[in-house]
Write an enzyme that holds these catalytic residues in place. Structure first.
Site, mmCIF file in Angstrom:
data_model
loop_
_atom_site.group_PDB
_atom_site.id
_atom_site.type_symbol
_atom_site.label_atom_id
_atom_site.label_comp_id
_atom_site.label_asym_id
_atom_site.label_seq_id
_atom_site.Cartn_x
_atom_site.Cartn_y
_atom_site.Cartn_z
ATOM 1 C CG LEU A 23 62.979 17.286 18.137
ATOM 2 C CD1 LEU A 23 61.569 17.466 17.590
ATOM 3 C CD2 LEU A 23 63.841 18.502 17.821
ATOM 4 C CB CYS A 83 40.426 52.373 11.908
ATOM 5 S SG CYS A 83 38.676 52.690 11.638
ATOM 6 C CE LYS A 118 18.868 63.517 27.950
ATOM 7 N NZ LYS A 118 18.325 63.992 26.693
ATOM 8 C CG ASP A 122 49.111 20.442 30.578
ATOM 9 O OD1 ASP A 122 49.401 21.348 31.394
ATOM 10 O OD2 ASP A 122 49.790 19.427 30.415
ATOM 11 C CD GLU A 163 53.286 23.767 12.204
ATOM 12 O OE1 GLU A 163 53.705 24.865 11.882
ATOM 13 O OE2 GLU A 163 52.136 23.595 12.669
ATOM 14 C CG PHE A 178 52.370 10.836 25.563
ATOM 15 C CD1 PHE A 178 51.490 10.071 26.332
ATOM 16 C CD2 PHE A 178 51.992 12.112 25.201
ATOM 17 C CE1 PHE A 178 50.251 10.577 26.704
ATOM 18 C CE2 PHE A 178 50.757 12.625 25.574
ATOM 19 C CZ PHE A 178 49.890 11.857 26.331
ATOM 20 N N GLY A 211 59.166 13.562 26.699
ATOM 21 C CA GLY A 211 57.985 14.125 27.352
ATOM 22 C C GLY A 211 57.194 13.064 28.082
HETATM 23 P P1 ADP Z 1 54.919 15.282 25.723
HETATM 24 O O1 ADP Z 1 53.782 16.018 25.146
HETATM 25 O O2 ADP Z 1 54.953 13.839 25.427
HETATM 26 O O3 ADP Z 1 55.079 15.623 27.153
HETATM 27 P P2 ADP Z 1 56.570 17.259 24.667
HETATM 28 O O4 ADP Z 1 55.584 17.791 23.703
HETATM 29 O O5 ADP Z 1 56.745 18.003 25.922
HETATM 30 O O6 ADP Z 1 56.219 15.789 24.974
HETATM 31 O O7 ADP Z 1 57.959 17.121 23.897
HETATM 32 C C1 ADP Z 1 59.190 17.016 24.535
HETATM 33 C C2 ADP Z 1 60.174 18.023 23.951
HETATM 34 O O8 ADP Z 1 60.339 17.784 22.564
HETATM 35 C C3 ADP Z 1 59.663 19.451 24.044
HETATM 36 O O9 ADP Z 1 60.086 20.079 25.205
HETATM 37 C C4 ADP Z 1 60.270 20.110 22.825
HETATM 38 O O10 ADP Z 1 61.537 20.644 23.130
HETATM 39 C C5 ADP Z 1 60.403 18.990 21.838
HETATM 40 N N1 ADP Z 1 59.321 19.026 20.862
HETATM 41 C C6 ADP Z 1 58.104 18.433 20.981
HETATM 42 N N2 ADP Z 1 57.342 18.644 19.891
HETATM 43 C C7 ADP Z 1 58.079 19.392 19.043
HETATM 44 C C8 ADP Z 1 57.840 19.949 17.734
HETATM 45 N N3 ADP Z 1 56.674 19.771 17.118
HETATM 46 N N4 ADP Z 1 58.808 20.683 17.168
HETATM 47 C C9 ADP Z 1 59.971 20.869 17.822
HETATM 48 N N5 ADP Z 1 60.253 20.393 19.029
HETATM 49 C C10 ADP Z 1 59.333 19.649 19.661
#
Ligand code: ADP
Ligand code: MG
Length: 638
Positions: free
Chosen positions: A388, A136, A28, A501, A455, A393, A391
């Protein structure tokens, strides 16, 4: 007439409350009026536009929960935006004309009730109808909710802590620059208190000098819980120290230490777990209902070796002499003894209990930092093993801390970051701790280049994982990924932390396929005009909503837009969004309402989630808290 103390007034459709199982459902139109003390509803003369007699009201101090309800399939258009007000007589269902009006009412109601006692931490996302909860399938109207209220904002779950109240409006760009994020709040109000006995769910080896070792399944007493991530505790030998709060569980009934005991799961969740494991004789023990103090054994069988199995549920019965039994003639004085017996003897069950199915994760979760207190890491305790990637930085390396713990180390290229600001911020970031966020462990700031230690996730970046790593993914796998991300983002949103981002390139994949969000808030410390200016070549234009492109207005709602694009990346296995358009074209097309197409792997319901993230108006987009509920519900019904 609008009384001065009226907070809101609106005509809604109200569902009859079915106080008896047999009373019919009707809908209603009523005029609802919200004041600080009451939500009242009146009969309404549509022609004269006038309020008539009072039909009922709820005292706001009795309200225990305010939340949206997921509409049923085939819902008529005027009832697409339901919400619920739960009080001692059960839920009151109200249907708003638009999502916006619904949001406004929920927000105001939450404000009014935020200091109420007994606010619920769980709710039912679907309707109570014909004697059953449609979510549930529980048949007790008072049965505790089956979904956790994800929000820690709106002051809802935070009444014991210094409550963060949600900002009424998204900040203007100027406010945005000034406002520092608040220190994060603890994970969903845990119910821990000083003096309480807890059980260790994982081993923990002390990492800092004030830490206390945890041995799995042993009991500890809590001494201090002021830091939400690190509690001070005492073991049974009298040793005291800090322990990670996400490694322990409340000891309530003595069953917590058994892997077969799955706390807080209902019948259908149990069936899901057993089916996923898909092993004949797989079993677990769960609470029969909320607060009943009774337990149910759920068993999975594949009779005659069939590929599809099914689940049976047996209530653990208690005799007048307080003995437990599943099948008569086999009584035991404790539940663990009963389970051991049936692990060896079917004795009336479809199968003996062959295989423990557990809802605990195998790996211990990450801790908020490497031990209590320290965020400065001694670089001499780091060893570098391999590179790895590279990036924004600079170089990122995999390595070990103290020779034992896996870590990822960002070596921050000089001139690429406003370092002092970041170091200040790192103290806040350290406290963000969630299983779907890449944990910041600490920083090395006494040298150049500075290191950011986090990590380590062995499966690397989600974008590459989507492009190369996944063979024949199923719909469930893709939606699971989106669920993981939305849970991490719900935590950030609740802590009023804006990512800025969010994209597949900023998510990482764990060994078991769990997705974690990384690099949250980091873009604020980038020194690179190409990245910072929305006209720059590195600005994430493809992940940005109109208000960011036009006014640089970042908010959790701009993260939501990016989440929609990230879902699209997941469902296209890592394609570039708007592949054939350049940045200028994207801004132009987005402003005229064009959106990404539906990926083949995404069905209409999944696509409608993405589309909801791309509402032109930021306040029409869902919150992450709402998204999690919708995604979980979809997953549940797959
Ligand atoms: P930034 O933040 O400086 O741009 P990224 O975080 O993109 O750098 O890191 C560059 C690469 O390193 C990533 O594409 C990923 O493959 C690897 N990487 C970054 N951080 C981790 C992590 N904590 N564990 C495993 N691989 C990582
Ligand atoms: Mg990155």
């Amino acid at each position: 007439m609008n009384m001065p103390d009226n907070i809101l007034e609106e005509i809604f459709i109200k569902r009859s409350q079915q106080k008896k199982k047999t009373s019919p459902l009707n809908f209603k139109e009523r005029l609802f009026v919200l004041t600080q003390d009451k939500i009242s509803y009146y009969d309404y003369d549509v022609d004269k536009g006038k309020r008539k007699g009072l039909k009922g009201y709820v005292d706001t101090e009795k309200i225990k929960c305010v939340a949206i309800v997921l509409p049923d399939d085939n819902t008529p258009p005027e009832r697409l935006y339901p919400f619920q007000i739960v009080y001692d007589e059960g839920p009151l269902y109200i249907f708003a004309k638009s999502d916006q009006v619904r949001k406004q009412w929920i927000r105001e109601l939450k404000n009014v009730v935020q200091s109420n006692k007994d606010l619920m931490q769980k709710f039912h996302p679907r309707f109570w109808e014909d004697g059953m909860w449609k979510c549930c399938k529980q048949e007790d109207k008072k049965a505790m909710g089956c979904r956790v209220m994800e929000s820690k904002n709106g002051g809802f779950l935070n009444r014991d802590n210094k409550s963060i109240s949600r900002k009424p409006l998204p900040p203007t760009p100027e406010e945005e620059k000034l406002s520092r994020p608040l220190p994060p709040q603890p994970p969903v109000s845990s119910g821990f208190s000083v003096g309480m006995t807890v059980i260790a769910e994982y081993e923990y080896t002390p990492m800092a000098s004030h830490d206390l070792e945890l041995r799995k399944d042993e009991e500890y007493t809590l001494l201090d819980i002021n830091d939400p991530n690190w509690f001070r505790a005492r073991d049974k030998y009298g040793n005291e120290g800090y322990i990670p709060s996400n490694y322990i569980a409340q000891a309530l009934n003595g069953l917590e230490k058994y892997d077969w005991y799955c706390k807080n799961i209902n019948r259908s969740q149990a069936e899901n777990l057993l089916k996923t494991e898909n092993k004949d004789g797989g079993f677990l023990v769960r609470d029969s209902g909320k607060f009943t103090g009774k337990y149910t054994v759920s068993v999975f069988t594949k009779v005659g070796g069939e590929t599809v199995g099914n689940c049976r549920h047996y209530n653990i019965c208690v005799t007048a002499q307080d003995q437990f039994y599943l099948a008569e003639n086999h009584n035991f004085s404790t539940i663990p003894e009963l389970i051991i017996y049936h692990q060896h003897n079917a004795a009336g069950l479809v199968s003996r209990l062959k295989h423990i199915v557990s809802n605990r994760t195998e790996h211990a979760p990450s801790t908020a930092g490497l031990g209590y207190g320290g965020w400065e890491i001694d670089p001499r305790q780091l060893t570098f093993i391999r590179e790895l990637g590279n990036g924004q930085f600079g170089v990122v390396k995999y390595g070990k801390w103290q020779g034992r713990h896996d870590v990822a180390i960002k070596m921050v290229k000089e001139g690429s970051m406003s370092e002092d600001d970041f170091i200040e911020e790192a103290k806040v970031m350290m406290k963000l701790c969630h299983e779907n966020l890449v944990q910041l462990y600490g920083v090395c700031t006494k040298q150049r280049p500075i290191y950011i230690v986090t990590e380590y996730l062995a499966n690397g970046c989600l974008l590459n994982y989507l492009r190369d790593g996944l063979q024949n993914p199923t719909g469930i796998m893709l939606l699971e990924m989106c669920k993981d991300i939305s849970e991490g983002m719900t935590y950030l949103e609740a802590n009023q932390y804006i990512h800025r981002d969010l994209a597949a390139r900023n998510c990482l994949v764990d060994t078991n396929g769990t997705i974690k969000v990384t690099d949250f808030g980091l873009s604020r410390y980038v020194l690179d005009d190409e990245y910072l200016s929305s006209a720059g070549s590195k600005f994430p234009v493809r992940w940005s909503p109109p208000e960011v492109l036009l006014y640089c207005k970042f908010s959790s709602k701009s993260d939501i837009w990016a989440f929609g694009v990230l879902m699209w990346e997941v469902y296209t296995m890592g394609r570039m969004p708007y592949e054939r358009w350049n940045n200028t074209e994207i801004v132009e097309k987005i402003s005229t309402g064009q959106r990404l197409y539906r990926p083949q792997m995404a069905n209409e319901r999944v696509y409608s989630i993405m589309m909801s993230c791309w509402h032109e108006r930021a306040d029409e987009r869902p919150t992450f808290q709402e998204l999690v509920v919708i995604i979980k519900d979809l997953l549940f019904n797959m």
